[in-house]
Design a protein around this motif. Structure first.
Motif, short mmCIF file in Angstrom:
data_model
loop_
_atom_site.label_atom_id
_atom_site.label_comp_id
_atom_site.label_asym_id
_atom_site.label_seq_id
_atom_site.Cartn_x
_atom_site.Cartn_y
_atom_site.Cartn_z
N ASP A 128 0.87 -1.20 0.05
CA ASP A 128 -0.02 -0.02 -0.05
C ASP A 128 0.77 1.37 0.01
O ASP A 128 0.39 2.27 -0.62
CB ASP A 128 -0.85 -0.23 1.20
CG ASP A 128 -2.18 -0.75 0.98
OD1 ASP A 128 -2.38 -1.04 -0.20
OD2 ASP A 128 -2.75 -1.34 1.84
N ASP A 129 1.96 1.39 0.68
CA ASP A 129 2.92 2.43 0.74
C ASP A 129 3.38 2.72 -0.73
O ASP A 129 3.58 3.84 -1.00
CB ASP A 129 4.01 2.19 1.66
CG ASP A 129 3.81 1.94 3.15
OD1 ASP A 129 2.89 2.66 3.39
OD2 ASP A 129 4.28 1.40 3.73
N LEU A 130 3.60 1.55 -1.62
CA LEU A 130 4.18 1.85 -2.73
C LEU A 130 3.33 2.72 -3.68
O LEU A 130 3.65 3.70 -4.21
CB LEU A 130 4.47 0.67 -3.38
CG LEU A 130 5.65 -0.60 -2.91
CD1 LEU A 130 5.46 -1.61 -3.64
CD2 LEU A 130 7.08 0.26 -3.22
N ILE A 131 1.94 2.31 -3.62
CA ILE A 131 0.74 3.21 -4.18
C ILE A 131 0.87 4.53 -3.43
O ILE A 131 0.84 5.57 -4.37
CB ILE A 131 -0.36 2.45 -4.34
CG1 ILE A 131 -0.29 1.06 -5.24
CG2 ILE A 131 -1.48 3.27 -4.70
CD1 ILE A 131 -1.30 0.31 -5.14
N ASN A 132 0.65 4.44 -2.29
CA ASN A 132 0.34 6.02 -1.70
C ASN A 132 1.55 6.73 -1.96
O ASN A 132 1.31 8.22 -2.21
CB ASN A 132 0.28 5.81 -0.02
CG ASN A 132 -0.99 5.15 0.26
OD1 ASN A 132 -1.94 5.05 -0.53
ND2 ASN A 132 -1.11 4.56 1.49
N GLU A 133 2.64 6.34 -1.70
CA GLU A 133 3.95 7.51 -2.02
C GLU A 133 4.26 7.76 -3.33
O GLU A 133 4.70 8.77 -3.70
CB GLU A 133 5.27 6.79 -1.37
CG GLU A 133 5.23 6.37 -0.04
CD GLU A 133 5.05 7.60 1.02
OE1 GLU A 133 5.17 8.82 0.56
OE2 GLU A 133 4.17 7.40 1.90
N THR A 134 3.62 6.65 -4.33
CA THR A 134 3.83 7.18 -5.59
C THR A 134 2.82 8.41 -6.13
O THR A 134 3.34 9.21 -6.72
CB THR A 134 3.65 5.87 -6.49
OG1 THR A 134 4.73 4.88 -6.45
CG2 THR A 134 3.63 6.23 -8.21
#
Length: 368
Positions: free
Chosen positions: A362-368
């Motif tokens: 989820d962090d990957l998507i949020n931070e992107t």
């Protein structure tokens, strides 16, 4: 009418395709990429995103299989295949170009970009960690490791709640006593579950606003009084009105259900605690399911004491309003407690990830 899959494969059109499994979505996407290549789009400028690794592999295999076959087909068959995806070969040069697509795709630096959403995000964040505010050499947690960290975060939240952390202790205690341990576990799961981005957006919208006030407003709850205060105020007002006792005595002559309710109202009137009185009034006027009871008063009885009949009707209406207000305040208090617990767990989980220099999916998507 044209084939919708051919229409969707036209790169000059923006298309949204919804179809059941096995209906040909991957086939259509592969044809769209092929037509982009036929229109001289540089392969390195094409990006295909899928949700799963299996879907990415299937699409890549389908695309390369088609391009590989084209490089070997007789002219007439190749022309038929090109027309089948909605494209056209204008002449011999286009025929040569179609045969060279396979080699062109193979020679593209890094290959055609057919990636999962998470792989794309990971690649982008790895290239721009400073701009994204993520660790320069971050690792990505697999599902198993993420679950283990979430379990540890849950344990730390409950441990601190039980060892003197007043806000967390109050929130956990409120949830357990007013709902159940199962509900508490569900809240802890939701705090870092698949829908956590919805909670992220809600918390971002709160910004600097007071959480308790925002939650009460969202529920239409009284901003000054909690559920107990609302119930206490109503119970006290009921006990201080001498007409209520007279009304209860008058209602003993009504139908069975109404007479039973009158006896409960009389018991509430005699109670010393306004809060207990409120609970007894609710038992008299509301069903276990939370709906208003039907408590008929015959026209003949109402005609004998019209003022008491009016008082009884007003009592039912006023109590319904008070009960709605109490429920709204109660629901708001539960949500506020849930947010306190959810925030605590998310903080613990974030600390654990930061200590490892890791991001989850989820962090990957949020931070992107």
């Amino acid at each position: 009418m044209s084939d919708p899959s051919i229409t969707a494969a036209d790169p000059k059109q923006s298309a949204w395709v919804a179809a059941n499994a096995g209906a040909g979505k991957t086939y259509t996407l592969a044809n769209r990429v092929t037509r982009l290549l036929l229109d001289d789009t540089d392969p390195e400028k094409i990006l295909c995103l899928t949700y799963t690794k299996a879907a990415a592999a299937e699409m890549q295999a389908r695309l390369f299989k088609q391009l590989g076959e084209w490089s070997m087909l007789p002219n007439k068959v190749l022309e038929q295949n090109v027309r089948a995806i909605g494209a056209d070969l204008g002449g011999p040069e286009d025929m040569k170009k179609a045969r060279r697509l396979f080699a062109k795709a193979l020679e593209t630096p890094g290959g055609l970009k057919i990636l999962t959403i998470h792989a794309f995000c990971q690649n982008l964040l790895s290239r721009f960690p400073l701009e994204a505010g993520v660790p320069a050499a971050f690792t990505v947690l697999d599902d198993q490791t993420a679950r283990e960290l979430i379990t540890e975060a849950r344990a730390r939240v409950l441990e601190r709640a039980g060892s003197g952390d007043a806000p967390r202790a109050a929130a956990v205690g409120h949830l357990v006593t007013q709902t159940s341990e199962q509900t508490l576990n569900s809240i802890l799961d939701a705090a870092l579950g698949s829908d956590r981005r919805k909670l992220d957006r809600f918390l971002e919208q709160l910004a600097e606003e007071d959480t308790a006030l925002a939650v009460r407003r969202a529920h239409g709850a009284d901003e000054e009084r909690d559920a107990a205060a609302i119930a206490t105020a109503f119970g006290a007002a009921f006990k201080s009105d001498p007409r209520m006792l007279e009304m209860c005595e008058w209602l003993h002559g009504a139908a069975k259900n109404t007479a039973k309710a009158a006896a409960q109202l009389a018991a509430a009137y005699a109670m010393s605690s306004p809060l207990d009185a409120y609970a007894e009034i609710r038992e008299a006027l509301f069903t276990d399911a939370g709906a208003s009871r039907k408590l008929p008063v015959s026209p003949a009885l109402a005609a004998m004491q019209p003022e008491l009949a009016e008082a009884f009707t007003r009592l039912q209406s006023d109590f319904a309003d008070a009960e709605n207000a109490r429920r709204a305040a109660h629901a708001a208090s539960l949500v506020e407690a849930a947010i306190v617990v959810a925030r605590a767990m998310r903080e613990e989980y974030a600390r654990a990830k930061k200590a490892r220099g890791a991001l989850d999916y989820d962090d990957l998507i949020n931070e992107t």
